[in-house]
Design a protein around this motif. Sequence first.
Motif, PDB file in Angstrom:
ATOM      1  N   PRO A 187       0.770  -1.243   0.000  1.00 19.66           N
ATOM      2  CA  PRO A 187       0.000   0.000   0.000  1.00 19.66           C
ATOM      3  C   PRO A 187       0.804   1.298   0.000  1.00 19.66           C
ATOM      4  O   PRO A 187       0.319   2.322  -0.469  1.00 19.66           O
ATOM      5  CB  PRO A 187      -0.850  -0.100   1.272  1.00 19.66           C
ATOM      6  CG  PRO A 187      -0.122  -1.050   2.154  1.00 19.66           C
ATOM      7  CD  PRO A 187       0.645  -1.987   1.261  1.00 19.66           C
ATOM      8  N   THR A 188       2.036   1.302   0.531  1.00 24.79           N
ATOM      9  CA  THR A 188       2.776   2.561   0.643  1.00 24.79           C
ATOM     10  C   THR A 188       4.207   2.411   0.141  1.00 24.79           C
ATOM     11  O   THR A 188       4.718   1.298   0.005  1.00 24.79           O
ATOM     12  CB  THR A 188       2.847   3.047   2.112  1.00 24.79           C
ATOM     13  OG1 THR A 188       3.687   2.154   2.859  1.00 24.79           O
ATOM     14  CG2 THR A 188       1.462   3.108   2.762  1.00 24.79           C
ATOM     15  N   GLY A 189       4.848   3.559  -0.083  1.00 24.11           N
ATOM     16  CA  GLY A 189       6.246   3.543  -0.478  1.00 24.11           C
ATOM     17  C   GLY A 189       7.127   2.916   0.589  1.00 24.11           C
ATOM     18  O   GLY A 189       8.077   2.194   0.282  1.00 24.11           O
ATOM     19  N   ALA A 190       6.819   3.186   1.860  1.00 21.74           N
ATOM     20  CA  ALA A 190       7.595   2.586   2.954  1.00 21.74           C
ATOM     21  C   ALA A 190       7.456   1.067   2.939  1.00 21.74           C
ATOM     22  O   ALA A 190       8.429   0.339   3.170  1.00 21.74           O
ATOM     23  CB  ALA A 190       7.136   3.158   4.295  1.00 21.74           C
ATOM     24  N   ASP A 191       6.238   0.589   2.644  1.00 23.03           N
ATOM     25  CA  ASP A 191       6.027  -0.858   2.554  1.00 23.03           C
ATOM     26  C   ASP A 191       6.803  -1.451   1.386  1.00 23.03           C
ATOM     27  O   ASP A 191       7.327  -2.571   1.482  1.00 23.03           O
ATOM     28  CB  ASP A 191       4.538  -1.175   2.392  1.00 23.03           C
ATOM     29  CG  ASP A 191       3.728  -0.836   3.631  1.00 23.03           C
ATOM     30  OD1 ASP A 191       4.257  -0.949   4.752  1.00 23.03           O
ATOM     31  OD2 ASP A 191       2.557  -0.444   3.465  1.00 23.03           O
ATOM     32  N   MET A 192       6.899  -0.701   0.278  1.00 23.69           N
ATOM     33  CA  MET A 192       7.650  -1.185  -0.882  1.00 23.69           C
ATOM     34  C   MET A 192       9.134  -1.299  -0.536  1.00 23.69           C
ATOM     35  O   MET A 192       9.801  -2.266  -0.905  1.00 23.69           O
ATOM     36  CB  MET A 192       7.452  -0.253  -2.081  1.00 23.69           C
ATOM     37  CG  MET A 192       8.105  -0.747  -3.355  1.00 23.69           C
ATOM     38  SD  MET A 192       7.336  -2.252  -4.015  1.00 23.69           S
ATOM     39  CE  MET A 192       5.875  -1.535  -4.798  1.00 23.69           C
ATOM     40  N   GLN A 193       9.650  -0.310   0.209  1.00 26.11           N
ATOM     41  CA  GLN A 193      11.048  -0.378   0.624  1.00 26.11           C
ATOM     42  C   GLN A 193      11.273  -1.563   1.565  1.00 26.11           C
ATOM     43  O   GLN A 193      12.283  -2.262   1.462  1.00 26.11           O
ATOM     44  CB  GLN A 193      11.471   0.928   1.283  1.00 26.11           C
ATOM     45  CG  GLN A 193      11.602   2.063   0.291  1.00 26.11           C
ATOM     46  CD  GLN A 193      12.195   3.317   0.909  1.00 26.11           C
ATOM     47  OE1 GLN A 193      12.298   3.440   2.117  1.00 26.11           O
ATOM     48  NE2 GLN A 193      12.585   4.251   0.070  1.00 26.11           N
ATOM     49  N   GLU A 194      10.327  -1.780   2.462  1.00 26.75           N
ATOM     50  CA  GLU A 194      10.447  -2.913   3.388  1.00 26.75           C
ATOM     51  C   GLU A 194      10.448  -4.241   2.627  1.00 26.75           C
ATOM     52  O   GLU A 194      11.211  -5.154   2.945  1.00 26.75           O
ATOM     53  CB  GLU A 194       9.291  -2.883   4.398  1.00 26.75           C
ATOM     54  CG  GLU A 194       9.368  -3.965   5.444  1.00 26.75           C
ATOM     55  CD  GLU A 194       8.221  -3.899   6.440  1.00 26.75           C
ATOM     56  OE1 GLU A 194       7.896  -4.967   7.007  1.00 26.75           O
ATOM     57  OE2 GLU A 194       7.645  -2.817   6.633  1.00 26.75           O
ATOM     58  N   LEU A 195       9.611  -4.343   1.595  1.00 24.28           N
ATOM     59  CA  LEU A 195       9.580  -5.555   0.776  1.00 24.28           C
ATOM     60  C   LEU A 195      10.910  -5.755   0.063  1.00 24.28           C
ATOM     61  O   LEU A 195      11.449  -6.866   0.017  1.00 24.28           O
ATOM     62  CB  LEU A 195       8.430  -5.479  -0.234  1.00 24.28           C
ATOM     63  CG  LEU A 195       8.268  -6.686  -1.160  1.00 24.28           C
ATOM     64  CD1 LEU A 195       7.962  -7.954  -0.361  1.00 24.28           C
ATOM     65  CD2 LEU A 195       7.156  -6.409  -2.182  1.00 24.28           C
ATOM     66  N   GLY A 196      11.466  -4.674  -0.484  1.00 21.99           N
ATOM     67  CA  GLY A 196      12.773  -4.762  -1.132  1.00 21.99           C
ATOM     68  C   GLY A 196      13.844  -5.260  -0.177  1.00 21.99           C
ATOM     69  O   GLY A 196      14.692  -6.078  -0.542  1.00 21.99           O
ATOM     70  N   ALA A 197      13.802  -4.774   1.070  1.00 22.61           N
ATOM     71  CA  ALA A 197      14.783  -5.206   2.072  1.00 22.61           C
ATOM     72  C   ALA A 197      14.619  -6.688   2.404  1.00 22.61           C
ATOM     73  O   ALA A 197      15.609  -7.410   2.584  1.00 22.61           O
ATOM     74  CB  ALA A 197      14.653  -4.356   3.334  1.00 22.61           C
ATOM     75  N   LYS A 198      13.374  -7.171   2.466  1.00 22.43           N
ATOM     76  CA  LYS A 198      13.132  -8.591   2.741  1.00 22.43           C
ATOM     77  C   LYS A 198      13.676  -9.468   1.616  1.00 22.43           C
ATOM     78  O   LYS A 198      14.255 -10.529   1.855  1.00 22.43           O
ATOM     79  CB  LYS A 198      11.633  -8.852   2.918  1.00 22.43           C
ATOM     80  CG  LYS A 198      11.075  -8.347   4.228  1.00 22.43           C
ATOM     81  CD  LYS A 198       9.585  -8.597   4.319  1.00 22.43           C
ATOM     82  CE  LYS A 198       9.008  -8.097   5.618  1.00 22.43           C
ATOM     83  NZ  LYS A 198       7.546  -8.247   5.679  1.00 22.43           N
ATOM     84  N   VAL A 199      13.493  -9.012   0.380  1.00 26.55           N
ATOM     85  CA  VAL A 199      14.013  -9.776  -0.753  1.00 26.55           C
ATOM     86  C   VAL A 199      15.537  -9.801  -0.701  1.00 26.55           C
ATOM     87  O   VAL A 199      16.165 -10.834  -0.940  1.00 26.55           O
ATOM     88  CB  VAL A 199      13.502  -9.197  -2.090  1.00 26.55           C
ATOM     89  CG1 VAL A 199      14.187  -9.865  -3.270  1.00 26.55           C
ATOM     90  CG2 VAL A 199      11.982  -9.355  -2.195  1.00 26.55           C
ATOM     91  N   ALA A 200      16.150  -8.665  -0.334  1.00 24.72           N
ATOM     92  CA  ALA A 200      17.614  -8.614  -0.245  1.00 24.72           C
ATOM     93  C   ALA A 200      18.144  -9.604   0.778  1.00 24.72           C
ATOM     94  O   ALA A 200      19.242 -10.149   0.610  1.00 24.72           O
ATOM     95  CB  ALA A 200      18.061  -7.194   0.112  1.00 24.72           C
ATOM     96  N   ALA A 201      17.366  -9.872   1.813  1.00 22.32           N
ATOM     97  CA  ALA A 201      17.796 -10.826   2.839  1.00 22.32           C
ATOM     98  C   ALA A 201      17.803 -12.255   2.304  1.00 22.32           C
ATOM     99  O   ALA A 201      18.375 -13.146   2.936  1.00 22.32           O
ATOM    100  CB  ALA A 201      16.883 -10.729   4.061  1.00 22.32           C
ATOM    101  N   CYS A 202      17.193 -12.478   1.140  1.00 22.04           N
ATOM    102  CA  CYS A 202      17.090 -13.826   0.557  1.00 22.04           C
ATOM    103  C   CYS A 202      18.065 -14.069  -0.587  1.00 22.04           C
ATOM    104  O   CYS A 202      18.076 -15.156  -1.154  1.00 22.04           O
ATOM    105  CB  CYS A 202      15.671 -14.058   0.028  1.00 22.04           C
ATOM    106  SG  CYS A 202      14.366 -13.999   1.261  1.00 22.04           S
ATOM    107  N   VAL A 203      18.855 -13.051  -0.977  1.00 18.28           N
ATOM    108  CA  VAL A 203      19.700 -13.223  -2.162  1.00 18.28           C
ATOM    109  C   VAL A 203      21.120 -13.619  -1.800  1.00 18.28           C
ATOM    110  O   VAL A 203      21.571 -13.436  -0.670  1.00 18.28           O
ATOM    111  CB  VAL A 203      19.726 -11.948  -3.043  1.00 18.28           C
ATOM    112  CG1 VAL A 203      18.328 -11.593  -3.524  1.00 18.28           C
ATOM    113  CG2 VAL A 203      20.378 -10.779  -2.324  1.00 18.28           C
TER     114      VAL A 203
END
Length: 198
Positions: free
Chosen positions: A12-28
């Motif tokens: 829903p928000t830009g902050a949520d999008m950044q949080e999602l990006g950070a979660k994906v980075a934790a998986c790479v």
Amino acid sequence: MSDESSYTVEVPTGADMQELGAKVAACVYGGDVLLLSGPLGAGKTTFAQGFGAGLHIDEPIVSPTFTIARELDGRFSDGTPAHLVHVDAYRLGGNDFAPGQDTVDRLLDELESLGLDEELEDPGEHTVILMEWGEQMASAFAEVRLEVHIDRPIDKATLDAEAENPNAELTGDGMRTVTFVPVGKRWEDFTGRLASME
């Protein structure tokens, strides 16, 4: 995107999008390639900013449109060095084709002229590739990849606001739908790992 291994979330928000990006980075891991796609204003760069934060990169993550690629250093979640190559493929693959040349050949020629072809086709053990506007590159390289499709549904209120002020910029907020499509064995457990972080 009806692939049964795909995973879709609403953001829903830009902050949520950044949080999602950070979660994906934790998986790479080193050698991973992520292709990020979506229309203008969908939130690709916002996702990339979160991804960079998740890799502990101190430099600001900005759209690399005018430089095509930016290289940044950070570290993976296990503390090992991470080298991020953030590519914007928006201006790649223009219309100046040589006789008999197809889109894939054109893209590969452009990548080679920029010195990116080998790094993109075979990232090193500490390198992660994050390519915005990457959907056109999928068939050109990276048989193993994570496709990240961001969609921003436009509702009537947004259309009305744009009609009143066509020069207004899209904000970072507003519901987005992000669909992850893992391609290749390396990514087959990704959606489960990401879902467990929700």
